[in-house]
Each structure stands twice: as structure tokens, then as C-alpha cells.
Scaffold this motif. Structure first.
Motif, PDB file in Angstrom:
ATOM      1  N   THR A   1      70.723  -9.617 -61.991  1.00  0.00           N
ATOM      2  CA  THR A   1      71.146  -8.216 -61.869  1.00  0.00           C
ATOM      3  C   THR A   1      71.467  -7.615 -63.227  1.00  0.00           C
ATOM      4  O   THR A   1      71.104  -6.467 -63.514  1.00  0.00           O
ATOM      5  CB  THR A   1      72.382  -8.112 -60.950  1.00  0.00           C
ATOM      6  N   THR A   2      72.141  -8.393 -64.081  1.00  0.00           N
ATOM      7  CA  THR A   2      72.500  -7.913 -65.425  1.00  0.00           C
ATOM      8  C   THR A   2      71.260  -7.585 -66.235  1.00  0.00           C
ATOM      9  O   THR A   2      71.184  -6.530 -66.886  1.00  0.00           O
ATOM     10  CB  THR A   2      73.349  -8.973 -66.160  1.00  0.00           C
ATOM     11  N   ILE A   3      70.273  -8.475 -66.215  1.00  0.00           N
ATOM     12  CA  ILE A   3      69.044  -8.254 -66.985  1.00  0.00           C
ATOM     13  C   ILE A   3      68.305  -7.022 -66.490  1.00  0.00           C
ATOM     14  O   ILE A   3      67.866  -6.176 -67.279  1.00  0.00           O
ATOM     15  CB  ILE A   3      68.140  -9.501 -66.915  1.00  0.00           C
ATOM     16  N   VAL A   4      68.171  -6.898 -65.161  1.00  0.00           N
ATOM     17  CA  VAL A   4      67.461  -5.750 -64.590  1.00  0.00           C
ATOM     18  C   VAL A   4      68.171  -4.446 -64.950  1.00  0.00           C
ATOM     19  O   VAL A   4      67.541  -3.473 -65.395  1.00  0.00           O
ATOM     20  CB  VAL A   4      67.346  -5.889 -63.058  1.00  0.00           C
ATOM     21  N   MET A   5      69.486  -4.422 -64.784  1.00  0.00           N
ATOM     22  CA  MET A   5      70.247  -3.202 -65.058  1.00  0.00           C
ATOM     23  C   MET A   5      70.235  -2.848 -66.544  1.00  0.00           C
ATOM     24  O   MET A   5      70.115  -1.672 -66.908  1.00  0.00           O
ATOM     25  CB  MET A   5      71.679  -3.345 -64.559  1.00  0.00           C
ATOM     26  N   LEU A   6      70.356  -3.850 -67.410  1.00  0.00           N
ATOM     27  CA  LEU A   6      70.311  -3.588 -68.851  1.00  0.00           C
ATOM     28  C   LEU A   6      68.984  -2.962 -69.246  1.00  0.00           C
ATOM     29  O   LEU A   6      68.936  -2.015 -70.037  1.00  0.00           O
ATOM     30  CB  LEU A   6      70.521  -4.886 -69.635  1.00  0.00           C
ATOM     31  N   ARG A   7      67.888  -3.498 -68.687  1.00  0.00           N
ATOM     32  CA  ARG A   7      66.566  -2.968 -69.011  1.00  0.00           C
ATOM     33  C   ARG A   7      66.408  -1.532 -68.531  1.00  0.00           C
ATOM     34  O   ARG A   7      65.934  -0.658 -69.266  1.00  0.00           O
ATOM     35  CB  ARG A   7      65.500  -3.876 -68.393  1.00  0.00           C
ATOM     36  N   LEU A   8      66.834  -1.262 -67.294  1.00  0.00           N
ATOM     37  CA  LEU A   8      66.714   0.092 -66.740  1.00  0.00           C
ATOM     38  C   LEU A   8      67.597   1.074 -67.499  1.00  0.00           C
ATOM     39  O   LEU A   8      67.182   2.198 -67.805  1.00  0.00           O
ATOM     40  CB  LEU A   8      67.086   0.083 -65.262  1.00  0.00           C
ATOM     41  N   LEU A   9      68.822   0.655 -67.827  1.00  0.00           N
ATOM     42  CA  LEU A   9      69.730   1.532 -68.567  1.00  0.00           C
ATOM     43  C   LEU A   9      69.237   1.770 -69.992  1.00  0.00           C
ATOM     44  O   LEU A   9      69.395   2.880 -70.533  1.00  0.00           O
ATOM     45  CB  LEU A   9      71.137   0.928 -68.595  1.00  0.00           C
ATOM     46  N   ALA A  10      68.627   0.741 -70.600  1.00  0.00           N
ATOM     47  CA  ALA A  10      68.111   0.890 -71.961  1.00  0.00           C
ATOM     48  C   ALA A  10      67.030   1.958 -72.020  1.00  0.00           C
ATOM     49  O   ALA A  10      66.966   2.759 -72.961  1.00  0.00           O
ATOM     50  CB  ALA A  10      67.556  -0.440 -72.457  1.00  0.00           C
ATOM     51  N   VAL A  11      66.178   1.994 -70.987  1.00  0.00           N
ATOM     52  CA  VAL A  11      65.122   3.011 -70.943  1.00  0.00           C
ATOM     53  C   VAL A  11      65.719   4.380 -70.629  1.00  0.00           C
ATOM     54  O   VAL A  11      65.366   5.382 -71.257  1.00  0.00           O
ATOM     55  CB  VAL A  11      64.051   2.626 -69.899  1.00  0.00           C
ATOM     56  N   LYS A  12      66.628   4.420 -69.671  1.00  0.00           N
ATOM     57  CA  LYS A  12      67.222   5.699 -69.259  1.00  0.00           C
ATOM     58  C   LYS A  12      67.963   6.378 -70.410  1.00  0.00           C
ATOM     59  O   LYS A  12      67.850   7.583 -70.622  1.00  0.00           O
ATOM     60  CB  LYS A  12      68.173   5.473 -68.080  1.00  0.00           C
ATOM     61  N   PHE A  13      68.735   5.591 -71.159  1.00  0.00           N
ATOM     62  CA  PHE A  13      69.565   6.164 -72.231  1.00  0.00           C
ATOM     63  C   PHE A  13      68.962   5.962 -73.621  1.00  0.00           C
ATOM     64  O   PHE A  13      69.626   6.207 -74.623  1.00  0.00           O
ATOM     65  CB  PHE A  13      70.970   5.570 -72.173  1.00  0.00           C
ATOM     66  N   ASN A  14      67.714   5.460 -73.656  1.00  0.00           N
ATOM     67  CA  ASN A  14      66.985   5.319 -74.917  1.00  0.00           C
ATOM     68  C   ASN A  14      67.719   4.425 -75.912  1.00  0.00           C
ATOM     69  O   ASN A  14      67.785   4.721 -77.103  1.00  0.00           O
ATOM     70  CB  ASN A  14      66.729   6.703 -75.544  1.00  0.00           C
ATOM     71  N   TRP A  15      68.274   3.316 -75.413  1.00  0.00           N
ATOM     72  CA  TRP A  15      68.895   2.340 -76.312  1.00  0.00           C
ATOM     73  C   TRP A  15      67.794   1.629 -77.074  1.00  0.00           C
ATOM     74  O   TRP A  15      66.829   1.144 -76.500  1.00  0.00           O
ATOM     75  CB  TRP A  15      69.704   1.320 -75.525  1.00  0.00           C
ATOM     76  N   GLN A  16      67.944   1.540 -78.379  1.00  0.00           N
ATOM     77  CA  GLN A  16      66.900   0.943 -79.206  1.00  0.00           C
ATOM     78  C   GLN A  16      67.496   0.076 -80.292  1.00  0.00           C
ATOM     79  O   GLN A  16      68.620   0.307 -80.759  1.00  0.00           O
ATOM     80  CB  GLN A  16      66.046   2.040 -79.870  1.00  0.00           C
ATOM     81  N   LEU A  17      66.728  -0.922 -80.689  1.00  0.00           N
ATOM     82  CA  LEU A  17      67.063  -1.689 -81.877  1.00  0.00           C
ATOM     83  C   LEU A  17      66.558  -0.923 -83.096  1.00  0.00           C
ATOM     84  O   LEU A  17      65.591  -0.165 -82.991  1.00  0.00           O
ATOM     85  CB  LEU A  17      66.400  -3.063 -81.826  1.00  0.00           C
ATOM     86  N   PRO A  18      67.207  -1.084 -84.237  1.00  0.00           N
ATOM     87  CA  PRO A  18      66.737  -0.356 -85.428  1.00  0.00           C
ATOM     88  C   PRO A  18      65.347  -0.793 -85.849  1.00  0.00           C
ATOM     89  O   PRO A  18      65.027  -1.990 -85.849  1.00  0.00           O
ATOM     90  CB  PRO A  18      67.783  -0.716 -86.500  1.00  0.00           C
ATOM     91  N   ALA A  19      64.505   0.178 -86.175  1.00  0.00           N
ATOM     92  CA  ALA A  19      63.151  -0.130 -86.640  1.00  0.00           C
ATOM     93  C   ALA A  19      63.175  -0.366 -88.138  1.00  0.00           C
ATOM     94  O   ALA A  19      63.988   0.198 -88.870  1.00  0.00           O
ATOM     95  CB  ALA A  19      62.222   1.029 -86.298  1.00  0.00           C
ATOM     96  N   ILE A  20      62.267  -1.237 -88.614  1.00  0.00           N
ATOM     97  CA  ILE A  20      62.152  -1.544 -90.037  1.00  0.00           C
ATOM     98  C   ILE A  20      60.933  -0.822 -90.598  1.00  0.00           C
ATOM     99  O   ILE A  20      59.838  -0.913 -90.032  1.00  0.00           O
ATOM    100  CB  ILE A  20      62.031  -3.057 -90.265  1.00  0.00           C
TER     101      ILE A  20
END
Length: 205
Positions: A180-199
Motif C-alpha cells: 500500500t505504501t509503495i502504491v500510494m507513494l507512486r500515485l502521490l508522486a505523480v499527482k503532486f509532481n514530486w521529483q528527484l533533482p535532475a543533473i
């Protein structure tokens, strides 16, 4: 073991559907759609099995995974006309597949007595590398290489798995919480545009 079998079947079905919709978005024929669904669902597990020396890999000795892919692909195609947004369906089932296969890969490592870090790596490989093969086959940049959070969700879910194991939580609730944590993290990351810094950066002409 029964719950692990359910995780395996559900993960194969989820990734098959995600692969089928990704292929239909590219307007492939039935054979192309099936191939993309197959590699999406079983590519990561194949790489995992090769790494741990379990050969021939499971789908070569057991026809059930291939049948699950086939049935899931046909089901996805039957509901094509009722679905208006392929991207949302792809995201949903891809996220579900990430959760199920991360836990399955971790459990594979635990059975072999591997270090937790290696178990999390096996979980991430199982969950992500079918999608890598899918994206490369469809001429897309694999999601795992994007700025958006993808493999990171598997790593965080894996870390949570072992933290909960340390407090001796029962196995089934532990696995459900991690999925559940993995699924929710992935969905929330897309919804709120959470991103790792690009190089690096693109140069403008």
C-alpha cells in the motif's frame, strides 16, 4: 505462501494490463500488445531469477504466468473502448505492480538468506525492470531514469518492510502495509509532481 502466490498473480496481472495499455497507446497489433504485456509482467522476475541462478526461469517451466499475461491482455483490450484516458490506467496498474513485485522480490531474497540491502535491490529489480524493457521497446525513456519518483518508491517500501520486521509485525499485515505504501507513494508522486533533482541541463540554441 498462499498470500505470496496471490501477490505473484496480482503483480503479473497488474503489470500485464499496464503493458497492454502502453502498447495500445502506440497502436500496436495484438501480437505486439501481448509481447509488451509479457515483458512488462515477467521481465523483472526473469532478470531476478538469472541473478540468483534460478534457471531455467519460471515462465519457461510453468505455463501459468504466460496464461495470466494472455488473459489480462485480452481483458485490457476488451475494455479499451470504455476507457478514455490510457495514461491514468497505465499509472494505476503500473503502481500496483510496483507494490506487489517489490514485496515478492524482497521475499525471494529473504528465502535465500541475503542481506536486507540485497533483498531490497532484488525487490526493486523485480518491480522496475519489466517496465524498463517495455519503455525501451516502445521507444520511450524508461520511467526509472526520469526525475519523477519511481524506483525510489520501491526502495522506500523495502526499507519500511525491514523496519516493520524489526518490531516483529506479523507477515501478512507487514506485506500489505508495504504494498500500500509503495502504491500510494507512486500515485502521490505523480499527482503532486514530486521529483528527484535532475543533473545537467539542456542547452538552448
Amino acid at each position: 505462501m498462499e498470500f505470496l502466490r496471490f501477490i505473484d498473480i496480482a503483480g503479473i496481472a497488474a503489470f500485464s494490463i499496464a503493458g497492454a495499455f502502453a502498447a495500445m497507446e502506440k497502436k500496436l497489433d495484438f501480437f505486439g500488445i501481448f509481447v509488451i504485456a509479457f515483458v512488462t509482467a515477467l521481465g523483472g522476475g526473469t532478470l531476478r531469477d538469472v541473478l540468483i541462478g534460478e534457471v531455467p526461469v519460471r515462465w519457461m517451466t510453468d505455463l501459468r504466468p504466460g496464461m495470466i499475461v494472455l488473459i489480462s491482455t485480452i481483458a485490457a483490450m476488451l475494455f479499451t473502448k470504455a476507457i478514455k484516458n490510457f495514461n491514468k490506467i497505465l499509472l494505476l496498474f503500473d503502481s500496483i505492480g510496483l507494490g506487489f513485485f517489490t514485496v515478492l522480490g524482497i521475499q525471494t531474497g529473504i528465502v535465500l538468506g541475503l542481506h536486507p540491502v540485497i533483498c531490497i535491490s532484488l525487490g526493486t529489480i523485480t518491480a522496475c525492470f519489466g517496465g524498463v524493457i517495455r519503455d525501451i521497446s516502445l521507444n520511450n525513456i524508461p520511467l526509472i531514469f526520469h526525475k519523477e519518483i519511481y524506483a525510489t518508491t520501491c526502495i522506500l517500501g523495502g526499507a519500511l518492510f525491514f523496519l516493520l520486521q524489526m518490531i516483529e509485525m506479523q507477515k501478512m499485515p507487514l506485506e500489505i502495509i508495504c504494498i500500500t505504501t509503495i502504491v500510494m507513494l507512486r500515485l502521490l508522486a505523480v499527482k503532486f509532481n514530486w521529483q528527484l533533482p535532475a543533473i545537467g541541463k539542456l542547452e538552448t540554441p
